[in-house]
Scaffold this active site. Sequence first.
Site, PDB file in Angstrom:
ATOM      1  N   THR A 416     -71.307 -56.416 -11.673  1.00 57.41           N
ATOM      2  CA  THR A 416     -72.178 -55.712 -12.595  1.00 57.41           C
ATOM      3  C   THR A 416     -73.600 -55.702 -12.050  1.00 57.41           C
ATOM      4  OG1 THR A 416     -70.774 -56.611 -14.343  1.00 57.41           O
ATOM      5  CG2 THR A 416     -72.892 -55.703 -15.027  1.00 57.41           C
ATOM      6  N   ASN A 436     -66.911 -54.615 -12.242  1.00 62.69           N
ATOM      7  CA  ASN A 436     -66.341 -55.912 -12.632  1.00 62.69           C
ATOM      8  C   ASN A 436     -66.517 -56.945 -11.527  1.00 62.69           C
ATOM      9  OD1 ASN A 436     -65.416 -57.253 -14.904  1.00 62.69           O
ATOM     10  ND2 ASN A 436     -63.299 -57.233 -14.197  1.00 62.69           N
ATOM     11  N   GLY A 509     -73.499 -60.598 -14.785  1.00 64.62           N
ATOM     12  CA  GLY A 509     -73.115 -61.999 -14.870  1.00 64.62           C
ATOM     13  C   GLY A 509     -71.849 -62.284 -15.636  1.00 64.62           C
ATOM     14  N   GLY A 510     -71.000 -61.272 -15.885  1.00 71.57           N
ATOM     15  CA  GLY A 510     -69.744 -61.545 -16.574  1.00 71.57           C
ATOM     16  C   GLY A 510     -69.969 -62.174 -17.930  1.00 71.57           C
TER      17      GLY A 510
END
Length: 617
Positions: A416, A436, A509-510
Site C-alpha cells: 500500500t 496488498n 501498513g496493512g
Amino acid sequence: MSAPRIQYRAPRPLTGALTFLLFVTSGCQPGSTAGEGGGTSSGAASGTASAFVEAGGAFPEQWPFAAEDAPVTGTEGMVASTDEYASQVGVDILAAGGNAVDAAVATGLALAVVNPEAGNLGGGGFMMIRLADGSVFAQDHREKAPLAATRDMYLDEDGNVTDLSVLGHLAAGVPGTVSGLWEAHRRFGTLEWTDVVQPSIDLANGFEVTTRLVSTLDAAQEGIRAFAHSARVFLPGDAVPGIGDTFSQPDLAAVLTRLRDQGPDDFYRGETAALIAAEMERGGGIITLEDLDAYETVWREPVAFDYRGHTVYSMPPPSSGGLTMAAIANLVERWDLGAMGWNSPETIHVMAESFRRAYADRNEYLADPDFVELPVDEFLSDAYADSRAATISTERATPSAEISPGIDAFLDESHTTHYSVVDADGNAVAVTTSINSWYGGKVVVDGAGFFLNNTMDDFAAKPGTANQFGLVQGERNAIGPGKRMLSAMSPTIVEDPDGDLFLVTGTPGGATIITTVLQSIFNVVDHGMNVVQAVHAPRVHHQHLPDLVFHEYGGLGAATVGALQALGHTVRERDPGPPDAYFTGGMSGDVQMIMAMPDGSWAAWSDPRRGGTALGR
C-alpha cells in the site's frame, strides 16, 4: 482549451543507505533530544516550535528520527508522497493551474510508474476529498472478487488455507485504480485529462533508479522470478537494476498512452483489458472481460466523528478504517492523553486496550456493505463507547481471549501507499492505494507491464483463520463473487474546532494503518506536536489477535516496556530485519501529513521510514 503542457522536472535520485535492514534516516538531523516520552500540554502546535517540546517531551535516546527538524512549508499547495518523482509531478500540476484533485490523480499515476511495489494500475484503493467549501466526499475504488470466485477457493482438500491467495494469478481481484482516478478527475478535475496523464508516460519512458526501488526489488526478487514476464520487466538482465540506472517501461508507457487517449475504456474494455484476460487464462486466474467491463467506482457516505472538538473524516466500509478509528477515538477520549504524557505507560495502556476492543469488533462485523448489513450507528454511538470503556481497567491489561465482539444489539437481528495533496484554494485530497503485498501477487500482465494485486487475501479465506497480516476475520468478510474485500486503508481529513481544514493524513501498513493514522492525530491534538514530530514519533500497535503490543525498533525505552509488562501486556519490539506483514525493517507505516497553519500556509512532512518527499509551492 487544453491547459499548458506540464514540463516534467526529474528530481535528484535518492541516495544513501536506504535498505530495509537498516533505519531510514533521510530528513533527520543528528543529535536528536534524548530521553523517554514525557508529559506535554494539549493543543495543536504551529511552525517549528511545539507544545510537545516546550513541555519537555522527547523521543527515546535510541530513536533515529529527530524532534527538531523544520517542516516543508508552502502557501499555494503541497504534495506529500512516498516518492520524490511523484511529489514533483503533483506540484508541477498545481503550478500549471490544476487543483488538488488534478494533482492527486497525476501523483497516483506517477506512483504507478516509480513505486511499482505499491503504486499501481493493477490494484485499488480509497480517496477522501474535501473541497474548499467544506463538502466532503468518499470514493471507493477497491478491488472486487471476480464473478467466478467461490467461498472456499483457497482451501486445500483438508480445509487448510493455501498460498494461492497471496501468490500468483488466482490472488488477484478486479482492479479499481484506473476507474477511481478517472472518476475523481471527471467529477472534480479542472485540467484536461491528457495533461494529467502525460507526466506518468514521460516517467515510464525512463527515470533514474532510486535506492528505495532497488531495496524493494531486492527484497521481493525471489517471488518475482517465479513469473517470467515479471522478471523480464523488473529484473532486466536477470538482475536488480542499479542505483542511477535509467529504468524504462515501454509496455507500461503504452498502457498509459492508451489511458491518456481513450480514458478507462481501454483498461476495462479495450486492448489492456484483453491483455489482462489473456494473462489470467495463461496463469489460471479467473478475472474475465466480463469482470473488467462490470467494474464501477462507488461514492459512499464518509465516516465522520468528533475527537476533542475536531471533526475527523475517513472511509466507510468496505474500508474498516473510519469506523474502527471512530470506535477507538470514542474510547480514548475518555482519558486525558495530554496530561498522561506522550507514550507514557499509562497512555500506551489506554491506547492498546482501546485498539484491542475496536479490532475485535472490526474483525467480526465489518465487510462489504453491499453484501451484508453493518452496525455503523453502533460503532459511532456513545452507548457502544460507554460499554466498551467500562471494561477497560487502568490497573491491568485485559487478555484478548477475554474480549469478545461487543455489539450485542446487532447480534440479535489491506502493499500500500498513501499520498496527501492540498491546493491554494484549500481543496484537499487523501488517497491510499494498494496492491496488498509488496508487488502484489508478483504477476506482471504480459504486454502491459504492471503488477496485479493479491488483495483476495484480504477476505477471510477461512473465517477464524489469520491472513498474512495476522487479522482473524469473521464470516461476514468471507469470499463472494463481485464482493469487495475488507480493508484497513484510512485516508483521513481533519477539521479544526472552527470547521476549517486542519490535517490531511494517511499511511500504508496493512493492519497497522488504523492505529498509525490515529496516533498521528493524537500526536497533534493531544500532545501538541508539529507535523514533523507527529510523523517522526515512534508508534505502537495492537489488533486484538495476536495478543501483543507491537512497537517499532528502538521506539520504547526499557522502563516503559517494563511498566507495560507489569500491567500484563506482552510487548514485542520489531527486529530491524527483512520486511514482514506488519513492519518494514522494524518501522511501521509511511505517513504523509499536511497541516494547515494559523497564517494560512501549509506545513507538511513525508515519513522518513521509507524515504518519501513533501514538496510545496
